[in-house]
Design a protein around this motif. Structure first.
Motif, PDB file in Angstrom:
ATOM      1  N   LEU A  20       0.355   6.349 -12.728  1.00 28.93           N
ATOM      2  CA  LEU A  20       0.102   5.397 -11.905  1.00 28.93           C
ATOM      3  C   LEU A  20       0.948   5.813  -9.867  1.00 28.93           C
ATOM      4  O   LEU A  20       0.273   5.735  -9.601  1.00 28.93           O
ATOM      5  N   GLN A  23      -1.831   7.818  -8.347  1.00 29.22           N
ATOM      6  CA  GLN A  23      -2.808   7.400  -7.642  1.00 29.22           C
ATOM      7  C   GLN A  23      -2.384   6.677  -6.665  1.00 29.22           C
ATOM      8  O   GLN A  23      -2.828   5.299  -5.710  1.00 29.22           O
ATOM      9  N   HIS A  24      -1.230   7.023  -6.275  1.00 24.81           N
ATOM     10  CA  HIS A  24       0.207   6.360  -5.646  1.00 24.81           C
ATOM     11  C   HIS A  24       0.039   4.359  -5.719  1.00 24.81           C
ATOM     12  O   HIS A  24       0.406   4.176  -4.230  1.00 24.81           O
ATOM     13  N   ARG A  25       1.177   4.528  -6.666  1.00 17.90           N
ATOM     14  CA  ARG A  25       0.794   2.943  -6.843  1.00 17.90           C
ATOM     15  C   ARG A  25       2.502   3.313  -7.655  1.00 17.90           C
ATOM     16  O   ARG A  25       2.571   3.840  -9.275  1.00 17.90           O
ATOM     17  N   CYS A  63      -3.749   2.039 -15.973  1.00 17.72           N
ATOM     18  CA  CYS A  63      -4.520   3.078 -15.000  1.00 17.72           C
ATOM     19  C   CYS A  63      -5.563   2.505 -14.815  1.00 17.72           C
ATOM     20  O   CYS A  63      -5.628   3.393 -13.773  1.00 17.72           O
ATOM     21  N   ALA A  69      -9.428   1.958  -4.092  1.00 15.16           N
ATOM     22  CA  ALA A  69      -9.197   0.666  -3.098  1.00 15.16           C
ATOM     23  C   ALA A  69     -10.473   0.470  -2.299  1.00 15.16           C
ATOM     24  O   ALA A  69     -10.916   1.102  -1.807  1.00 15.16           O
TER      25      ALA A  69
END
Length: 190
Positions: A20, A23-25, A63, A69
């Motif tokens: 995550l 994924q910059h989450r 994930c 986005a």
């Protein structure tokens, strides 16, 4: 005895958090751990080591849900009046209030609500400050912020209607009407 290729819950949680983050989450560890524990309670209530295929399925499920986005770069921001901005802020404040009363019931869902409400409130506050600085009452909001508000309000309604959340301290009809009005308004806003 541990199964060959099996993983412990701590290892599964670590892999999910790392993927995550790539994924910059950013998600708090306790949320991932609670969700993994809940999924395993249903599927493997007595397992100490999670079989490799089940572990990979859990990791992928957490994930790989959002591959890309949405690109809002070509989309115009929504223009809200002061009244509309106030309605959104009221709905988000009420969402936080209801979610906080149900933290012990549904930590994962509540954490998602609180995270969405916080992000949307920051964007609304920033938009309101920019409007004030420009001497106008028109608040500009990105489509992403409007999606976050919509998701947050829908999440609270789902909690109240489908997940057994408590809101006895509130007027249930007025709460539902407020949330419904905001969702109707957001349907009309690009």
């Amino acid at each position: 005895m541990a199964q060959p290729g099996g993983m412990h819950v701590d290892a599964i949680v670590s892999v999910i958090l790392r993927r995550l983050a790539e994924q910059h989450r950013i998600v708090p560890e306790y949320i991932v751990r609670d969700a993994v524990d809940a999924a395993l309670r249903r599927r493997l209530p007595d397992a100490r080591v999670v079989p490799a295929d089940v572990a990979e399925e859990l990791i992928s499920g957490f994930c790989d849900g959002i591959a890309t986005a949405e690109d809002d770069s070509a989309t115009m921001p929504a223009v809200l009046s002061g009244d509309e901005t106030g309605r959104l802020m009221t709905a988000l404040g009420l969402a936080v209030h209801v979610a906080a009363f149900n933290l012990d019931r549904d930590r994962l869902h509540v954490a998602q609500i609180l995270n969405g409400a916080a992000a949307a409130l920051v964007a609304l506050g920033s938009g309101a400050r920019a409007a004030h600085a420009d001497g106008t009452s028109a608040v500009l909001l990105s489509p992403a912020t409007l999606r976050t508000v919509r998701t947050t309000v829908l999440g609270v309604l789902q909690g109240l209607q489908d997940r057994g959340w408590q809101a006895r301290h509130l007027d249930q009809d007025a709460t539902t009407t407020l949330f419904g009005g905001v969702l109707d308004m957001l349907g009309a806003v690009p």
